[in-house]
Scaffold this motif. Sequence first.
Motif, PDB file in Angstrom:
ATOM      1  N   GLY A   1       0.813  -1.200   0.000  1.00  0.00           N
ATOM      2  CA  GLY A   1       0.000   0.000   0.000  1.00  0.00           C
ATOM      3  C   GLY A   1       0.854   1.260   0.000  1.00  0.00           C
ATOM      4  N   ASP A   2       0.255   2.368  -0.391  1.00  0.00           N
ATOM      5  CA  ASP A   2       0.943   3.652  -0.308  1.00  0.00           C
ATOM      6  C   ASP A   2       1.298   3.939   1.145  1.00  0.00           C
ATOM      7  N   ARG A   3       2.511   4.460   1.367  1.00  0.00           N
ATOM      8  CA  ARG A   3       2.914   4.783   2.728  1.00  0.00           C
ATOM      9  C   ARG A   3       2.360   6.152   3.104  1.00  0.00           C
ATOM     10  N   GLU A   4       1.843   6.229   4.317  1.00  0.00           N
ATOM     11  CA  GLU A   4       1.229   7.475   4.781  1.00  0.00           C
ATOM     12  C   GLU A   4       2.298   8.339   5.440  1.00  0.00           C
ATOM     13  N   PHE A   5       2.470   9.570   4.919  1.00  0.00           N
ATOM     14  CA  PHE A   5       3.447  10.491   5.483  1.00  0.00           C
ATOM     15  C   PHE A   5       2.790  11.706   6.140  1.00  0.00           C
ATOM     16  N   ASP A   6       1.490  11.911   5.851  1.00  0.00           N
ATOM     17  CA  ASP A   6       0.822  13.108   6.380  1.00  0.00           C
ATOM     18  C   ASP A   6      -0.589  12.759   6.818  1.00  0.00           C
ATOM     19  N   VAL A   7      -0.797  12.611   8.121  1.00  0.00           N
ATOM     20  CA  VAL A   7      -2.125  12.250   8.624  1.00  0.00           C
ATOM     21  C   VAL A   7      -3.082  13.436   8.597  1.00  0.00           C
ATOM     22  N   SER A   8      -2.571  14.631   8.274  1.00  0.00           N
ATOM     23  CA  SER A   8      -3.448  15.802   8.201  1.00  0.00           C
ATOM     24  C   SER A   8      -3.755  16.195   6.768  1.00  0.00           C
ATOM     25  N   ARG A   9      -3.393  15.332   5.807  1.00  0.00           N
ATOM     26  CA  ARG A   9      -3.606  15.699   4.405  1.00  0.00           C
ATOM     27  C   ARG A   9      -5.093  15.884   4.120  1.00  0.00           C
ATOM     28  N   GLY A  10      -5.379  16.708   3.132  1.00  0.00           N
ATOM     29  CA  GLY A  10      -6.775  16.983   2.782  1.00  0.00           C
ATOM     30  C   GLY A  10      -7.479  17.854   3.791  1.00  0.00           C
ATOM     31  N   GLY A  11      -6.688  18.595   4.605  1.00  0.00           N
ATOM     32  CA  GLY A  11      -7.313  19.485   5.577  1.00  0.00           C
ATOM     33  C   GLY A  11      -7.886  18.775   6.792  1.00  0.00           C
ATOM     34  N   GLN A  12      -7.476  17.528   7.022  1.00  0.00           N
ATOM     35  CA  GLN A  12      -7.976  16.801   8.189  1.00  0.00           C
ATOM     36  C   GLN A  12      -7.394  17.403   9.473  1.00  0.00           C
ATOM     37  N   PRO A  13      -8.176  17.411  10.550  1.00  0.00           N
ATOM     38  CA  PRO A  13      -7.707  18.061  11.784  1.00  0.00           C
ATOM     39  C   PRO A  13      -6.608  17.258  12.474  1.00  0.00           C
ATOM     40  N   LEU A  14      -5.718  17.981  13.131  1.00  0.00           N
ATOM     41  CA  LEU A  14      -4.691  17.387  13.988  1.00  0.00           C
ATOM     42  C   LEU A  14      -4.698  18.203  15.280  1.00  0.00           C
ATOM     43  N   VAL A  15      -5.089  17.569  16.385  1.00  0.00           N
ATOM     44  CA  VAL A  15      -5.252  18.266  17.655  1.00  0.00           C
ATOM     45  C   VAL A  15      -4.200  17.766  18.634  1.00  0.00           C
ATOM     46  N   TRP A  16      -3.324  18.650  19.056  1.00  0.00           N
ATOM     47  CA  TRP A  16      -2.296  18.277  20.032  1.00  0.00           C
ATOM     48  C   TRP A  16      -2.919  18.119  21.406  1.00  0.00           C
ATOM     49  N   LEU A  17      -2.423  17.161  22.166  1.00  0.00           N
ATOM     50  CA  LEU A  17      -2.964  16.853  23.487  1.00  0.00           C
ATOM     51  C   LEU A  17      -1.971  17.248  24.573  1.00  0.00           C
ATOM     52  N   ASP A  18      -2.438  18.085  25.512  1.00  0.00           N
ATOM     53  CA  ASP A  18      -1.608  18.373  26.682  1.00  0.00           C
ATOM     54  C   ASP A  18      -1.594  17.182  27.632  1.00  0.00           C
ATOM     55  N   ASP A  19      -2.706  16.448  27.621  1.00  0.00           N
ATOM     56  CA  ASP A  19      -2.831  15.225  28.417  1.00  0.00           C
ATOM     57  C   ASP A  19      -3.273  14.126  27.458  1.00  0.00           C
ATOM     58  N   ALA A  20      -2.471  13.071  27.324  1.00  0.00           N
ATOM     59  CA  ALA A  20      -2.783  12.021  26.342  1.00  0.00           C
ATOM     60  C   ALA A  20      -4.068  11.283  26.660  1.00  0.00           C
ATOM     61  N   GLU A  21      -4.577  11.428  27.865  1.00  0.00           N
ATOM     62  CA  GLU A  21      -5.779  10.691  28.265  1.00  0.00           C
ATOM     63  C   GLU A  21      -7.045  11.535  28.205  1.00  0.00           C
ATOM     64  N   ARG A  22      -6.903  12.859  28.076  1.00  0.00           N
ATOM     65  CA  ARG A  22      -8.061  13.741  28.078  1.00  0.00           C
ATOM     66  C   ARG A  22      -7.848  14.901  27.122  1.00  0.00           C
ATOM     67  N   VAL A  23      -8.978  15.494  26.702  1.00  0.00           N
ATOM     68  CA  VAL A  23      -8.911  16.688  25.874  1.00  0.00           C
ATOM     69  C   VAL A  23     -10.099  17.568  26.228  1.00  0.00           C
ATOM     70  N   GLY A  24      -9.872  18.869  26.281  1.00  0.00           N
ATOM     71  CA  GLY A  24     -10.941  19.795  26.619  1.00  0.00           C
ATOM     72  C   GLY A  24     -11.946  19.948  25.500  1.00  0.00           C
ATOM     73  N   ARG A  25     -13.047  20.611  25.812  1.00  0.00           N
ATOM     74  CA  ARG A  25     -14.119  20.766  24.820  1.00  0.00           C
ATOM     75  C   ARG A  25     -13.845  22.001  23.958  1.00  0.00           C
ATOM     76  N   THR A  26     -12.750  21.928  23.235  1.00  0.00           N
ATOM     77  CA  THR A  26     -12.422  22.977  22.278  1.00  0.00           C
ATOM     78  C   THR A  26     -13.190  22.751  20.987  1.00  0.00           C
ATOM     79  N   LYS A  27     -13.161  23.749  20.110  1.00  0.00           N
ATOM     80  CA  LYS A  27     -13.837  23.603  18.829  1.00  0.00           C
ATOM     81  C   LYS A  27     -13.255  22.438  18.033  1.00  0.00           C
TER      82      LYS A  27
END
Length: 880
Positions: free
Chosen positions: A18-44
């Motif tokens: 298969g094609d190797r994936e180099f960009d998980v945000s391609r096509g304008g897909q969101p990428l949300v950084w986590l301050d806590d890997a177990e939780r995320v706030g209710r941001t947009k």
Amino acid sequence: MEPSRVFAVLAELAPAGGDREFDVSRGGQPLVWLDDAERVGRTKEANRLAAIGVLHREERPLRRGWGLLVGRAEVEGRTRKIRVPLLSQPVQLERGLLGYRVVPAGDIEITPLIGDRDLAAALEAAPGLAGPGWLEATGSKAWMWSAAEATGLPVDALATGRRAPTDRVVLVPEAALYVVRDVFGAGLADGLRSWAGRDLTGTALAALYGESPEHEEDRTDVVSPLPLSEAQAEVVRRVRTAPITVVSGPPGNGKSHAVVAAALEVVHRGGSVLVATQSPHAAEVLAGLLERYPGPVPVLFGDAARRESLATELTAGLGDGASDGELRADAARVRTAQGSVRELRLELTRALELESRAAELPDWQPRLAELTAEVPGAFREGVDLERSRARLDRGGLARWWTLRRLGNPSLVREALTAAAAQRAAAHLAATGGTDLESRWARLHEAEGELARAVGDAMRRDARSQQRWDRAARRGAAELAAALRAGRNRRRELLATIEAGPLVRALPLWIGTVADVEDLLPAAPGMFDLVVLDEASHVDQVRAAPVLARARRALVVGDPRQLRFVSFVSDVDVAEVLARHGADERTDVRRVSAYDLAAGAAPATWLAEHHRSVPHLIGFSARRFYNDRLDVLTRTPATERADAIDVVRAEDEVAAVLELVEKTAASGVRGIGVISPFRPQADALEAALVEAYPVERIEELGLRVGTVHAFQGSEADVVIVSLGLSADDSPGRRRFVADPNLFNVMVTRARRKLIVVTALDEPTGLIGDFFAYAASPLASAPLAVLPAAGTGWAAELATELNRLDVITRPAYAVGRWTIDLCVGPPEAPLGVLCGPHPDGPEAHLARRRALTQAGWRLYDAFASRWGGDPRRAALEIASSL
């Protein structure tokens, strides 16, 4: 064709990888950084991801990644944007008061950019990997750096922030959430070549490509905890001994129930079963269906969240299990329950035969005097008519003596039949006629008791002492460890477990076609039966290793739904087949796994349709299935339901949003939004995420995706956005008008289908469907109808009409006919005015099929009221 040649051909025609994936945000897909890997706030951004997860709940698109490589680098001769995690895991976002908890929903996986599987397995075995607090633990950054170097990308620094450089690649040692749209498979060629050297004699694959070996059919009764149609029971019988069993049928026809029933019986008879599906969702659907019925706990060995509960159960320890004595007691209870069902069916058969014979008397009345005079012995009191007929059939001295005793030899058979009719009528007159209602109730109760007895026996047998010996317990402990390991390590552990004791103790395994080859040991004939589900959607390259792992195969599919997509050229196929001397069966471009099986064994057609109201399935039934469907959803309330709307709109996305809101306001829950085109599906998703909070999406049961993503799924209301405009290219229109895609698209709804389009007057398949949608199915008006025909049914209909009871003569439901359908459309009563003309077995089958479809039935034979239709009509009307 010998298996070694098959695998050699398939290995050459397999995709390289298969094609190797180099960009998980391609096509304008969101990428949300986590301050806590177990939780995320209710941001947009987090709300958007949570909504996407709910809209695509069956596909599980959300991923949590640890240790992201970000930046730009030259890869394979061109500059690429890099956004790729070293570790990833399918997750769900679970709502809380202040935010979302990140909940695992599958395996932790090392990036496939690390091609060395041994190294990947070693990295995966690191203690505490990706657990709570792992990012801050000692050694985690060193682990990530080692993994980053193993990818082969030019990583040159450990980043201190999240900004991506534009001229190099850095490692960000943090966690993030993102979306996966497409999963690319790994190369299969090496695995296929390794199979070519194995002895595959006696496997399902050898039977499929070679001559199917002779086998004796086992026609004993099918007893199952599932209610089965005649065709579904036939599937179970074939699976017992046939090397290849093929099942086909339209959407909503109970293929999954047939699969579950067959799997349970094979296991109960001491065998083992591997179920291979096309997608993780399909695997979980079948596992959920299996859990509704007693029997063995299915092992989901691939990427599935249910593995953890199985691993916990296995390590918690099991008791001694059911003893041989308990199993014998279970078998005795099943035999007793079977005997009760058999006796009640025999009682009903005799009563129906008596009624049928009595109904023949009017036809014999003109000749009774002649026959009595010519063959007086046939009408003598005490003569055993059945015995006399049997002696005639026997021939020889018995026949001669019978003819001599009864009278005129040329009229004996007619006289015996007339005498039987006369005797049956007299018996019914003396006993008050045929009233079967209490016996039907007792039969239903006895059938329920039999299903419970079989289920209990299956449940205890799955945990019996015979299955769970010392070797099996050791194998189960090893399996628990494998299920909790990472994907690469799990592959190694599963390969070391002794297969025989393990599949004896845990005989039912479920996973995707890709998981079978990637995770299970390459052991020919490891299972007694393999079920290949949605086989029209599976190519031979992926099906062959699955079929090699079992002795028999149940291949399930519908060639009129979506097929697999092959990117192999005709030139390559022709060259490889010619070089290996292979025939057209190995044309991987055109021949699916289902096509191959259908050419090797007869297909059992499951005609009964249980999903959609008639208007929704009628077009496909006629256009794609030549009216071979038995639509059992037809009732007076659904027969004329206008279930398809076509909405014209230039802005399809806006129109879909308005329709979703209108549908939701009407109280509907379970709404699917689909489009043939990925960009259109993405635009719909974005609009729905913007319009609705995740809580509302969950409440509505709202889902969105392409037609391909919805194959195998259904919803109460489906809204289709065609995504076509008047100036679109012919190729784009042909894509939508592909019969297989179109068939899937218009058969996902149970209650309502709404098609949104900018087209005014389309032609071809789309135009034909729009014309059909504008014309609800024709039927008699919902009013009192005049009786049709003559005889008891017509007399009864006339009297019911006089009582102002809505009456519909000869009401068709699937392949069955109800003599009179009476009462209001919402609560009709099916009145059977006489035994089925094809005999007692057909009468019993009609009762079973219609009862399972939800009909309330009533046997109203003339003998019960002495032929008085007025009395009968009054009693029927009072029951309404």
